[in-house]
Design a protein around this motif. Sequence first.
Motif, PDB file in Angstrom:
ATOM      1  N   GLY A 148     -25.799 -10.568 -29.884  1.00  9.18           N
ATOM      2  CA  GLY A 148     -26.384  -9.767 -28.813  1.00  9.18           C
ATOM      3  C   GLY A 148     -26.566  -8.326 -29.220  1.00  9.18           C
ATOM      4  N   LEU A 149     -25.606  -7.780 -29.976  1.00  6.69           N
ATOM      5  CA  LEU A 149     -25.727  -6.410 -30.453  1.00  6.69           C
ATOM      6  C   LEU A 149     -26.922  -6.250 -31.380  1.00  6.69           C
ATOM      7  N   ALA A 150     -27.130  -7.227 -32.260  1.00  2.00           N
ATOM      8  CA  ALA A 150     -28.282  -7.170 -33.167  1.00  2.00           C
ATOM      9  C   ALA A 150     -29.597  -7.162 -32.386  1.00  2.00           C
ATOM     10  N   LEU A 151     -29.653  -7.920 -31.293  1.00  2.00           N
ATOM     11  CA  LEU A 151     -30.868  -7.945 -30.474  1.00  2.00           C
ATOM     12  C   LEU A 151     -31.052  -6.622 -29.724  1.00  2.00           C
ATOM     13  N   VAL A 152     -29.965  -6.073 -29.182  1.00  2.00           N
ATOM     14  CA  VAL A 152     -30.055  -4.793 -28.480  1.00  2.00           C
ATOM     15  C   VAL A 152     -30.518  -3.701 -29.432  1.00  2.00           C
ATOM     16  N   PRO A 271     -23.240   0.166 -26.640  1.00  2.00           N
ATOM     17  CA  PRO A 271     -24.660   0.260 -26.987  1.00  2.00           C
ATOM     18  C   PRO A 271     -25.590  -0.216 -25.874  1.00  2.00           C
ATOM     19  N   VAL A 272     -25.110  -1.123 -25.035  1.00  2.00           N
ATOM     20  CA  VAL A 272     -25.924  -1.563 -23.900  1.00  2.00           C
ATOM     21  C   VAL A 272     -26.117  -0.399 -22.927  1.00  2.00           C
ATOM     22  N   ILE A 273     -25.029   0.306 -22.627  1.00  2.00           N
ATOM     23  CA  ILE A 273     -25.109   1.469 -21.747  1.00  2.00           C
ATOM     24  C   ILE A 273     -25.990   2.539 -22.370  1.00  2.00           C
ATOM     25  N   ALA A 274     -25.847   2.746 -23.672  1.00  2.00           N
ATOM     26  CA  ALA A 274     -26.650   3.761 -24.353  1.00  2.00           C
ATOM     27  C   ALA A 274     -28.141   3.452 -24.246  1.00  2.00           C
ATOM     28  N   THR A 275     -28.493   2.186 -24.457  1.00  2.00           N
ATOM     29  CA  THR A 275     -29.898   1.789 -24.380  1.00  2.00           C
ATOM     30  C   THR A 275     -30.429   1.910 -22.955  1.00  2.00           C
ATOM     31  N   ALA A 276     -29.638   1.445 -21.980  1.00  2.00           N
ATOM     32  CA  ALA A 276     -30.089   1.477 -20.583  1.00  2.00           C
ATOM     33  C   ALA A 276     -30.208   2.912 -20.068  1.00  2.00           C
ATOM     34  N   SER A 277     -29.253   3.781 -20.411  1.00  2.00           N
ATOM     35  CA  SER A 277     -29.317   5.159 -19.927  1.00  2.00           C
ATOM     36  C   SER A 277     -30.455   5.926 -20.581  1.00  2.00           C
ATOM     37  N   ALA A 278     -30.738   5.625 -21.854  1.00  2.00           N
ATOM     38  CA  ALA A 278     -31.874   6.268 -22.512  1.00  2.00           C
ATOM     39  C   ALA A 278     -33.188   5.843 -21.864  1.00  2.00           C
ATOM     40  N   TRP A 288     -37.901  -6.720 -23.636  1.00  2.98           N
ATOM     41  CA  TRP A 288     -37.275  -7.931 -23.121  1.00  2.98           C
ATOM     42  C   TRP A 288     -36.261  -8.494 -24.114  1.00  2.98           C
ATOM     43  N   VAL A 289     -36.509  -8.291 -25.400  1.00  2.00           N
ATOM     44  CA  VAL A 289     -35.548  -8.750 -26.409  1.00  2.00           C
ATOM     45  C   VAL A 289     -34.221  -8.017 -26.251  1.00  2.00           C
ATOM     46  N   GLN A 290     -34.281  -6.713 -25.984  1.00  2.00           N
ATOM     47  CA  GLN A 290     -33.059  -5.948 -25.783  1.00  2.00           C
ATOM     48  C   GLN A 290     -32.318  -6.388 -24.524  1.00  2.00           C
ATOM     49  N   LEU A 291     -33.068  -6.686 -23.476  1.00  2.00           N
ATOM     50  CA  LEU A 291     -32.427  -7.190 -22.259  1.00  2.00           C
ATOM     51  C   LEU A 291     -31.733  -8.530 -22.512  1.00  2.00           C
ATOM     52  N   ALA A 292     -32.413  -9.408 -23.249  1.00  2.00           N
ATOM     53  CA  ALA A 292     -31.802 -10.693 -23.582  1.00  2.00           C
ATOM     54  C   ALA A 292     -30.558 -10.487 -24.443  1.00  2.00           C
ATOM     55  N   LEU A 297     -24.705 -10.409 -25.450  1.00  2.00           N
ATOM     56  CA  LEU A 297     -23.552  -9.586 -25.819  1.00  2.00           C
ATOM     57  C   LEU A 297     -22.481  -9.629 -24.738  1.00  2.00           C
ATOM     58  N   LEU A 298     -22.896  -9.415 -23.506  1.00  2.00           N
ATOM     59  CA  LEU A 298     -21.931  -9.421 -22.409  1.00  2.00           C
ATOM     60  C   LEU A 298     -21.311 -10.808 -22.220  1.00  2.00           C
ATOM     61  N   GLY A 299     -22.118 -11.859 -22.465  1.00  2.00           N
ATOM     62  CA  GLY A 299     -21.576 -13.210 -22.372  1.00  2.00           C
ATOM     63  C   GLY A 299     -20.505 -13.453 -23.424  1.00  2.00           C
ATOM     64  N   GLY A 300     -20.758 -12.989 -24.661  1.00  2.00           N
ATOM     65  CA  GLY A 300     -19.760 -13.130 -25.713  1.00  2.00           C
ATOM     66  C   GLY A 300     -18.495 -12.357 -25.408  1.00  2.00           C
ATOM     67  N   ALA A 301     -18.645 -11.127 -24.906  1.00  2.00           N
ATOM     68  CA  ALA A 301     -17.488 -10.311 -24.556  1.00  2.00           C
ATOM     69  C   ALA A 301     -16.686 -10.958 -23.421  1.00  2.00           C
ATOM     70  N   ALA A 302     -17.398 -11.513 -22.434  1.00  2.00           N
ATOM     71  CA  ALA A 302     -16.715 -12.186 -21.328  1.00  2.00           C
ATOM     72  C   ALA A 302     -15.950 -13.417 -21.817  1.00  2.00           C
ATOM     73  N   LEU A 303     -16.524 -14.124 -22.791  1.00  2.00           N
ATOM     74  CA  LEU A 303     -15.865 -15.301 -23.345  1.00  2.00           C
ATOM     75  C   LEU A 303     -14.569 -14.914 -24.050  1.00  2.00           C
ATOM     76  N   VAL A 304     -14.613 -13.828 -24.830  1.00  2.00           N
ATOM     77  CA  VAL A 304     -13.401 -13.349 -25.500  1.00  2.00           C
ATOM     78  C   VAL A 304     -12.334 -12.980 -24.486  1.00  2.00           C
ATOM     79  N   GLN A 305     -12.727 -12.266 -23.443  1.00  2.00           N
ATOM     80  CA  GLN A 305     -11.770 -11.860 -22.421  1.00  2.00           C
ATOM     81  C   GLN A 305     -11.189 -13.073 -21.696  1.00  2.00           C
ATOM     82  N   TYR A 306     -12.022 -14.082 -21.431  1.00  2.00           N
ATOM     83  CA  TYR A 306     -11.557 -15.296 -20.761  1.00  2.00           C
ATOM     84  C   TYR A 306     -10.518 -16.025 -21.612  1.00  2.00           C
ATOM     85  N   VAL A 307     -10.817 -16.157 -22.918  1.00  2.00           N
ATOM     86  CA  VAL A 307      -9.883 -16.847 -23.816  1.00  2.00           C
ATOM     87  C   VAL A 307      -8.570 -16.086 -23.890  1.00  2.00           C
TER      88      VAL A 307
END
Length: 328
Positions: A148-152, A271-278, A288-292, A297-307
């Motif tokens: 997700g970071l690479a796409l953002v 980096p998501v916040i940085a892109t959105a605020s800019a 749309w690629v950055q949004l995806a 990215l957030l899904g991966g982070a949520a998965l880590v937190q869940y585990v």
Amino acid sequence: MSLELPAVRPQRISSRGRGTALILVSSVCFGSSGTIAKPAMLAGFSPEQVAAARIGLAAVVLVVAAALFRPRLLRVRRAEWPVVLGYGMLGVAGVQLCYFVAVGRLPVGIAILLEFTSPVLIALWTRFVRGVRLSRVMWLGIGLAMLGLALVAEVWEGLSLDAVGLLAGLGGALCSAAYFLLGEHGAATRDPLGLVLWGMVVGAVVVCAVSPPWRLSGLDAVTDFGPWHPPVWLLLVAVALLSTMFAYGLGTSALRYLPAAVASVLGLLEPVIATASAWALLGEALSWVQLAGAVVLLGGAALVQYVHSRQSGQAQPAVGQESPASAP
């Protein structure tokens, strides 16, 4: 440098929600730094000058506030100095300087991606140095977050590699990993605000040696920031307080409740916040690629937190019993 941690850290178990909230707010503060600082750069200030101003001012405010309200934060035991110096030189000054060198020689997307590979480095440290086995689902979450970071960052745009820039980007990743690992250790042995205070002082000395603050001029110049037209000095104050002092303070405090491997992945929100605020304030395009990518990215982070939440709930250490996650 000794990284021996105390055997018991029950705060992580009982306050996972607090740690998650702290690191997420910290990421929002960190992510706003580029948007706030960019108008100052467009007004003629170099990235190094902005870094010197933000870290130096944050250090001054923290020292004065501590002297007035919490003098005990100014005390550092001899055994704590190695971690404090490492945190300041690597986690504060090193991250900033390496990133600026990388941005000067590589596309911004590549530079961001290199710096934010730190969760992988921390996961490898956790697995092979601390000897803590990570589940496959945890690795999957880290992999999704990096994708997700690479796409953002849209790393394929203007792809070109420079040897010095590449080394600087990897150096930024190492320094970012050091920020989380040393912060995790320091927050376990002393007040996190004391660690941030002295880390800022050490970082300010290093960065100001590269870009002396007395060379700053034109601070009263007016620049554009969304619909507003503030002077440059006001933006530098904002980036020092919001994107530096509060960001480091909240992020380091979060490491009392979350291990570095989890906090670093949640920190990818930056980096998501940085892109959105800019996009919102500076009018920079958001594809749309950055949004995806942000969703992945957030899904991966949520998965880590869940585990991590499931593992913590299943393996809560008893008081006085050492947990593998608290090993150095």
